[in-house]
Scaffold this motif. Structure first.
Motif, mmCIF file in Angstrom:
data_model
loop_
_atom_site.group_PDB
_atom_site.id
_atom_site.type_symbol
_atom_site.label_atom_id
_atom_site.label_comp_id
_atom_site.label_asym_id
_atom_site.label_seq_id
_atom_site.Cartn_x
_atom_site.Cartn_y
_atom_site.Cartn_z
ATOM 1 N N SER A 5 0.848 -1.186 0.000
ATOM 2 C CA SER A 5 0.000 0.000 0.000
ATOM 3 C C SER A 5 0.886 1.239 0.000
ATOM 4 C CB SER A 5 -0.901 0.006 1.230
ATOM 5 O OG SER A 5 -0.136 0.305 2.392
ATOM 6 N N PRO A 6 0.362 2.373 -0.440
ATOM 7 C CA PRO A 6 1.163 3.605 -0.409
ATOM 8 C C PRO A 6 1.654 3.951 0.998
ATOM 9 C CG PRO A 6 -0.767 3.902 -1.788
ATOM 10 C CD PRO A 6 -0.909 2.569 -1.118
ATOM 11 N N ASN A 7 0.882 3.625 2.020
ATOM 12 C CA ASN A 7 1.320 3.897 3.387
ATOM 13 C C ASN A 7 2.533 3.055 3.753
ATOM 14 O OD1 ASN A 7 -0.606 5.818 3.898
ATOM 15 N ND2 ASN A 7 -2.064 4.366 4.774
ATOM 16 N N ASN A 12 8.389 2.805 4.726
ATOM 17 C CA ASN A 12 9.689 2.212 4.430
ATOM 18 C C ASN A 12 10.714 3.235 3.964
ATOM 19 O OD1 ASN A 12 8.811 -0.332 5.116
ATOM 20 N ND2 ASN A 12 8.206 -0.856 3.027
ATOM 21 N N SER A 13 10.291 4.401 3.513
ATOM 22 C CA SER A 13 11.229 5.412 3.022
ATOM 23 C C SER A 13 11.085 6.750 3.728
ATOM 24 C CB SER A 13 11.042 5.605 1.518
ATOM 25 O OG SER A 13 9.751 6.119 1.251
ATOM 26 N N SER A 14 10.373 6.818 4.830
ATOM 27 C CA SER A 14 10.126 8.105 5.482
ATOM 28 C C SER A 14 11.375 8.715 6.100
ATOM 29 C CB SER A 14 9.040 7.962 6.552
ATOM 30 O OG SER A 14 9.476 7.092 7.572
ATOM 31 N N PHE A 15 12.423 7.911 6.320
ATOM 32 C CA PHE A 15 13.657 8.459 6.874
ATOM 33 C C PHE A 15 14.342 9.413 5.900
ATOM 34 C CE2 PHE A 15 14.931 4.768 4.517
ATOM 35 C CZ PHE A 15 16.121 5.121 3.933
ATOM 36 N N LEU A 16 13.906 9.451 4.654
ATOM 37 C CA LEU A 16 14.517 10.324 3.657
ATOM 38 C C LEU A 16 13.990 11.747 3.734
ATOM 39 C CD1 LEU A 16 14.391 7.921 0.597
ATOM 40 C CD2 LEU A 16 16.359 8.477 2.013
ATOM 41 N N GLN A 17 13.093 12.027 4.632
ATOM 42 C CA GLN A 17 12.446 13.326 4.684
ATOM 43 C C GLN A 17 12.796 14.066 5.971
ATOM 44 O OE1 GLN A 17 8.326 13.089 3.753
ATOM 45 N NE2 GLN A 17 8.609 11.236 2.576
ATOM 46 N N GLY A 18 12.354 15.321 6.033
ATOM 47 C CA GLY A 18 12.449 16.097 7.255
ATOM 48 C C GLY A 18 13.862 16.382 7.700
ATOM 49 N N HIS A 19 14.128 16.136 8.979
ATOM 50 C CA HIS A 19 15.409 16.512 9.571
ATOM 51 C C HIS A 19 16.579 15.699 9.023
ATOM 52 C CE1 HIS A 19 13.821 13.233 12.032
ATOM 53 N NE2 HIS A 19 15.070 12.936 12.310
ATOM 54 N N ASN A 20 16.336 14.591 8.369
ATOM 55 C CA ASN A 20 17.413 13.797 7.773
ATOM 56 C C ASN A 20 17.740 14.212 6.342
ATOM 57 O OD1 ASN A 20 17.812 12.155 9.997
ATOM 58 N ND2 ASN A 20 16.295 10.665 9.339
#
Length: 105
Positions: A5-7, A12-20
Protein backbone atom coordinates in the motif's frame (compact mmCIF):
# COMPACT_ATOMS: atom_id res chain seq x y z
CA UNK A 1 -0.32 -10.61 -2.39
CA UNK A 2 2.97 -8.79 -2.97
CA UNK A 3 1.56 -5.35 -3.61
CA UNK A 4 2.38 -2.74 -1.00
CA UNK A 5 0.00 0.00 0.00
CA UNK A 6 1.16 3.60 -0.41
CA UNK A 7 1.32 3.90 3.39
CA UNK A 8 3.71 0.94 3.61
CA UNK A 9 5.89 2.43 0.90
CA UNK A 10 5.97 5.76 2.73
CA UNK A 11 6.81 4.09 6.05
CA UNK A 12 9.69 2.21 4.43
CA UNK A 13 11.23 5.41 3.02
CA UNK A 14 10.13 8.11 5.48
CA UNK A 15 13.66 8.46 6.87
CA UNK A 16 14.52 10.32 3.66
CA UNK A 17 12.45 13.33 4.68
CA UNK A 18 12.45 16.10 7.26
CA UNK A 19 15.41 16.51 9.57
CA UNK A 20 17.41 13.80 7.77
CA UNK A 21 17.14 15.44 4.36
CA UNK A 22 20.39 17.43 4.54
CA UNK A 23 22.32 14.40 5.81
CA UNK A 24 20.88 12.20 3.09
CA UNK A 25 21.69 14.79 0.44
CA UNK A 26 25.34 14.95 1.53
CA UNK A 27 25.54 11.17 1.74
CA UNK A 28 24.08 10.79 -1.75
CA UNK A 29 26.44 13.45 -3.10
CA UNK A 30 29.33 11.54 -1.60
CA UNK A 31 28.04 8.33 -3.20
CA UNK A 32 27.63 10.07 -6.57
CA UNK A 33 31.24 11.28 -6.48
CA UNK A 34 32.72 8.00 -5.25
CA UNK A 35 30.48 5.01 -4.46
CA UNK A 36 33.26 3.54 -2.34
CA UNK A 37 33.06 6.48 0.07
CA UNK A 38 29.85 5.23 1.68
CA UNK A 39 29.06 2.06 3.60
CA UNK A 40 28.07 -1.05 1.65
CA UNK A 41 24.48 -0.84 2.93
CA UNK A 42 24.12 2.72 1.60
CA UNK A 43 25.79 1.73 -1.69
CA UNK A 44 23.21 -0.99 -2.25
CA UNK A 45 20.38 1.36 -1.23
CA UNK A 46 21.47 4.10 -3.63
CA UNK A 47 22.12 1.57 -6.36
CA UNK A 48 18.54 0.29 -6.00
CA UNK A 49 17.29 3.82 -6.67
CA UNK A 50 18.52 3.37 -10.22
CA UNK A 51 19.45 6.95 -10.96
CA UNK A 52 23.23 6.82 -10.47
CA UNK A 53 23.84 8.00 -14.03
CA UNK A 54 21.96 11.21 -13.21
CA UNK A 55 23.57 11.71 -9.81
CA UNK A 56 26.46 13.94 -10.94
CA UNK A 57 24.57 17.11 -11.79
CA UNK A 58 22.20 16.65 -8.86
CA UNK A 59 25.05 16.21 -6.43
CA UNK A 60 26.93 19.21 -7.81
CA UNK A 61 24.02 21.52 -7.14
CA UNK A 62 21.71 23.41 -9.45
CA UNK A 63 22.84 24.24 -12.96
CA UNK A 64 21.98 27.91 -12.38
CA UNK A 65 24.21 28.27 -9.30
CA UNK A 66 26.85 30.97 -9.53
CA UNK A 67 30.35 29.53 -9.38
CA UNK A 68 31.79 32.94 -8.46
CA UNK A 69 29.64 33.34 -5.34
CA UNK A 70 30.28 34.53 -2.73
CA UNK A 71 32.49 37.22 -4.21
CA UNK A 72 36.09 37.20 -3.03
CA UNK A 73 37.55 40.71 -3.09
CA UNK A 74 41.18 40.77 -4.15
CA UNK A 75 42.42 44.23 -3.31
CA UNK A 76 45.10 45.56 -0.96
CA UNK A 77 42.67 46.93 1.62
CA UNK A 78 40.94 43.57 2.01
CA UNK A 79 44.27 41.76 2.30
CA UNK A 80 45.41 44.25 4.94
CA UNK A 81 42.53 43.02 7.09
CA UNK A 82 42.56 39.31 6.32
CA UNK A 83 46.33 38.84 5.89
CA UNK A 84 45.87 36.70 2.77
CA UNK A 85 48.43 38.45 0.59
CA UNK A 86 49.12 37.26 -2.95
CA UNK A 87 52.15 35.01 -3.23
CA UNK A 88 53.83 37.03 -6.00
CA UNK A 89 55.74 39.18 -3.49
CA UNK A 90 54.95 42.56 -5.06
CA UNK A 91 52.61 43.54 -2.24
CA UNK A 92 55.03 42.32 0.42
CA UNK A 93 57.79 44.43 -1.14
CA UNK A 94 55.50 47.45 -1.15
CA UNK A 95 54.67 46.94 2.53
CA UNK A 96 58.34 46.57 3.44
CA UNK A 97 59.08 49.80 1.56
CA UNK A 98 56.32 51.67 3.42
CA UNK A 99 57.54 50.25 6.74
CA UNK A 100 61.10 51.35 5.94
CA UNK A 101 59.86 54.87 5.10
CA UNK A 102 58.05 55.01 8.43
CA UNK A 103 61.15 53.79 10.23
CA UNK A 104 59.78 50.32 11.00
CA UNK A 105 62.60 48.26 9.42
Amino acid sequence: MTEQSPNDQFRNSSFLQGHNAAYMERLYASYAGDPGSVDEAWRSFFKELGDAERAGPVADGPSWARRDWPPAPDDELTHAFDGMWPSDGAVADKIRGKAAEAGGE
